[in-house]
Enzyme design. Sequence first.
Site, short mmCIF file in Angstrom:
data_model
loop_
_atom_site.label_atom_id
_atom_site.label_comp_id
_atom_site.label_asym_id
_atom_site.label_seq_id
_atom_site.Cartn_x
_atom_site.Cartn_y
_atom_site.Cartn_z
N SER A 190 -48.45 -41.40 38.05
CA SER A 190 -48.05 -40.35 38.99
C SER A 190 -49.29 -39.77 39.68
CB SER A 190 -47.29 -39.25 38.24
OG SER A 190 -48.00 -38.86 37.09
N GLU A 197 -50.95 -36.22 41.60
CA GLU A 197 -50.84 -34.76 41.78
C GLU A 197 -51.47 -34.35 43.11
OE1 GLU A 197 -51.44 -32.23 38.36
OE2 GLU A 197 -52.67 -30.89 39.56
N ASP A 224 -52.97 -19.12 35.51
CA ASP A 224 -54.02 -18.10 35.34
C ASP A 224 -53.87 -17.14 36.50
OD1 ASP A 224 -55.45 -19.23 33.07
OD2 ASP A 224 -55.91 -20.87 34.46
N PHE A 231 -65.64 -26.98 38.14
CA PHE A 231 -64.27 -27.06 37.61
C PHE A 231 -64.29 -27.19 36.09
CE2 PHE A 231 -61.63 -29.30 41.21
CZ PHE A 231 -61.71 -28.15 41.96
N HIS A 240 -51.83 -39.85 35.01
CA HIS A 240 -51.49 -38.88 36.06
C HIS A 240 -52.79 -38.60 36.81
CE1 HIS A 240 -49.33 -35.43 37.86
NE2 HIS A 240 -50.40 -34.70 37.63
C1 FAD Z 1 -51.39 -30.92 34.07
C2 FAD Z 1 -51.81 -29.53 34.44
C3 FAD Z 1 -51.30 -28.96 35.60
C4 FAD Z 1 -51.64 -27.66 35.97
N1 FAD Z 1 -51.10 -27.13 37.11
C5 FAD Z 1 -51.32 -25.83 37.42
C6 FAD Z 1 -50.69 -25.20 38.53
O1 FAD Z 1 -49.94 -25.82 39.28
N2 FAD Z 1 -50.92 -23.89 38.76
C7 FAD Z 1 -51.73 -23.15 37.93
O2 FAD Z 1 -51.89 -21.95 38.19
N3 FAD Z 1 -52.36 -23.72 36.89
C8 FAD Z 1 -52.17 -25.03 36.60
N4 FAD Z 1 -52.79 -25.60 35.51
C9 FAD Z 1 -53.75 -24.80 34.73
C10 FAD Z 1 -53.05 -23.99 33.63
O3 FAD Z 1 -52.13 -23.08 34.22
C11 FAD Z 1 -54.11 -23.23 32.86
O4 FAD Z 1 -54.82 -24.13 32.06
C12 FAD Z 1 -53.63 -22.05 32.05
O5 FAD Z 1 -54.76 -21.32 31.60
C13 FAD Z 1 -52.80 -22.40 30.83
O6 FAD Z 1 -51.55 -22.83 31.16
P1 FAD Z 1 -50.61 -23.47 30.01
O7 FAD Z 1 -49.31 -23.74 30.62
O8 FAD Z 1 -51.30 -24.57 29.33
O9 FAD Z 1 -50.51 -22.18 29.03
P2 FAD Z 1 -50.03 -21.96 27.56
O10 FAD Z 1 -49.48 -23.19 26.94
O11 FAD Z 1 -49.18 -20.74 27.57
O12 FAD Z 1 -51.40 -21.65 26.78
C14 FAD Z 1 -52.35 -20.73 27.30
C15 FAD Z 1 -53.27 -20.22 26.21
O13 FAD Z 1 -52.58 -19.32 25.38
C16 FAD Z 1 -52.63 -19.73 24.03
N5 FAD Z 1 -51.33 -19.36 23.45
C17 FAD Z 1 -50.13 -19.90 23.73
N6 FAD Z 1 -49.16 -19.29 23.02
C18 FAD Z 1 -49.76 -18.32 22.32
C19 FAD Z 1 -49.31 -17.32 21.43
N7 FAD Z 1 -48.01 -17.19 21.14
N8 FAD Z 1 -50.21 -16.48 20.89
C20 FAD Z 1 -51.53 -16.58 21.20
N9 FAD Z 1 -52.02 -17.52 22.04
C21 FAD Z 1 -51.15 -18.37 22.59
C22 FAD Z 1 -52.89 -21.22 24.08
O14 FAD Z 1 -53.48 -21.71 22.90
C23 FAD Z 1 -53.82 -21.31 25.28
O15 FAD Z 1 -55.12 -20.92 24.92
C24 FAD Z 1 -52.51 -26.91 35.14
C25 FAD Z 1 -53.05 -27.49 33.98
C26 FAD Z 1 -52.70 -28.78 33.63
C27 FAD Z 1 -53.29 -29.39 32.39
#
Ligand code: FAD
Length: 287
Positions: A9, A11, A102, A211, A261
């Site tokens: 895929s 992105e 973020d 980055f 990806h």
């Molecule tokens: C494939 C991919 C695509 C992305 N696309 C985008 C995008 O389109 N837009 C964007 O803004 N960002 C994007 N990102 C970046 C991503 O949003 C950031 O890395 C963000 O900081 C974490 O998102 P997450 O969904 O992994 O968060 P989460 O899975 O919620 O984790 C975030 C942090 O919180 C911690 N955590 C989770 N649950 C708990 C809990 N219950 N208690 C304490 N700590 C906890 C985790 O260990 C981690 O350190 C992408 C990243 C990837 C890998």
Amino acid sequence: MSEIQPTFSFELFPPKTPEGMEKLKAQVELLNAVGPRYFSCTYGAGGSTRERTFETVAWLRGQGIDTAPHLACVGSSRGEVAEILAHYRDQGIRRVVALRGDLPSGMGAGATGDFRYANELVAFIRAEHGDWFHIEVAAYPEFHPQALNATKDLENFRRKVEAGADAAITQYFYNADAYFAFVDACAGMGLDLPVVPGIMPITNFMQLARFSDGCGTEIPRWMRRRLEAMGDDLESIRAFGHQVVLDLCRRLLAGGAPGLHFYTMNQSGPSLRLWRDLGLPGAVDGL
Ligand SMILES: Cc1cc2nc3c(=O)[nH]c(=O)nc-3n(C[C@H](O)[C@H](O)[C@H](O)COP(=O)(O)OP(=O)(O)OC[C@H]3O[C@@H](n4cnc5c(N)ncnc54)[C@H](O)[C@@H]3O)c2cc1C
């Protein structure tokens, strides 16, 4: 459960200007010619790219392209997220990448909205839409920079899977062992979903270094030193970057990775050169 066939895929990010959109369309035409499984399109947390993501996704759908919009929940209310999901479902979209995101600097605590972590978003999507959406989540073979420790990050990943994720896409990395160790750790936790490596082509060292510092990706010392020595010789950086990433992709696929990806950065060339040299199906002309 997800496909058994490897999933390849691309992105994209939503362009900021009409000119950028026209350029993107030309790049997508080239990328789509090789027959990727789907395209994904990023979304700025807090809704910062909402309309531009909608526009890009709607255009891709209009081309008949299978599209996975990203949805970053931090800073959004349940109502806003529900509206976005309904908007995509109305267009027949069956796949989303569910993220926390973020918050842009300047939006402080108090702006976090109704979702704290991505597992809450995954649970919300499942509760509202059952199995309509195929849900991808983010995985971090080198661990998320805010994670308290590796174990807690893996526990978080498990929460996202248990909330209903079908598959994961990793943050980019240049150390294949980190990926294989992550996949082994998932198997050890009884998680058997596909974890597709996210691949970042190397075209510009300064940008990549910036980055990588932000997202916690290690550029191995030997690579960093070689790239630094190339200065602003972009041709050498690209040739070296291509070979290193090609070797990484080969190792990952040989080791059982369920697809790749590509973070295209809206440029078709670097990803298509990898595609061609990996011998993936599809015609790649004029590179
Ligand atoms: C494939 C991919 C695509 C992305 N696309 C985008 C995008 O389109 N837009 C964007 O803004 N960002 C994007 N990102 C970046 C991503 O949003 C950031 O890395 C963000 O900081 C974490 O998102 P997450 O969904 O992994 O968060 P989460 O899975 O919620 O984790 C975030 C942090 O919180 C911690 N955590 C989770 N649950 C708990 C809990 N219950 N208690 C304490 N700590 C906890 C985790 O260990 C981690 O350190 C992408 C990243 C990837 C890998």
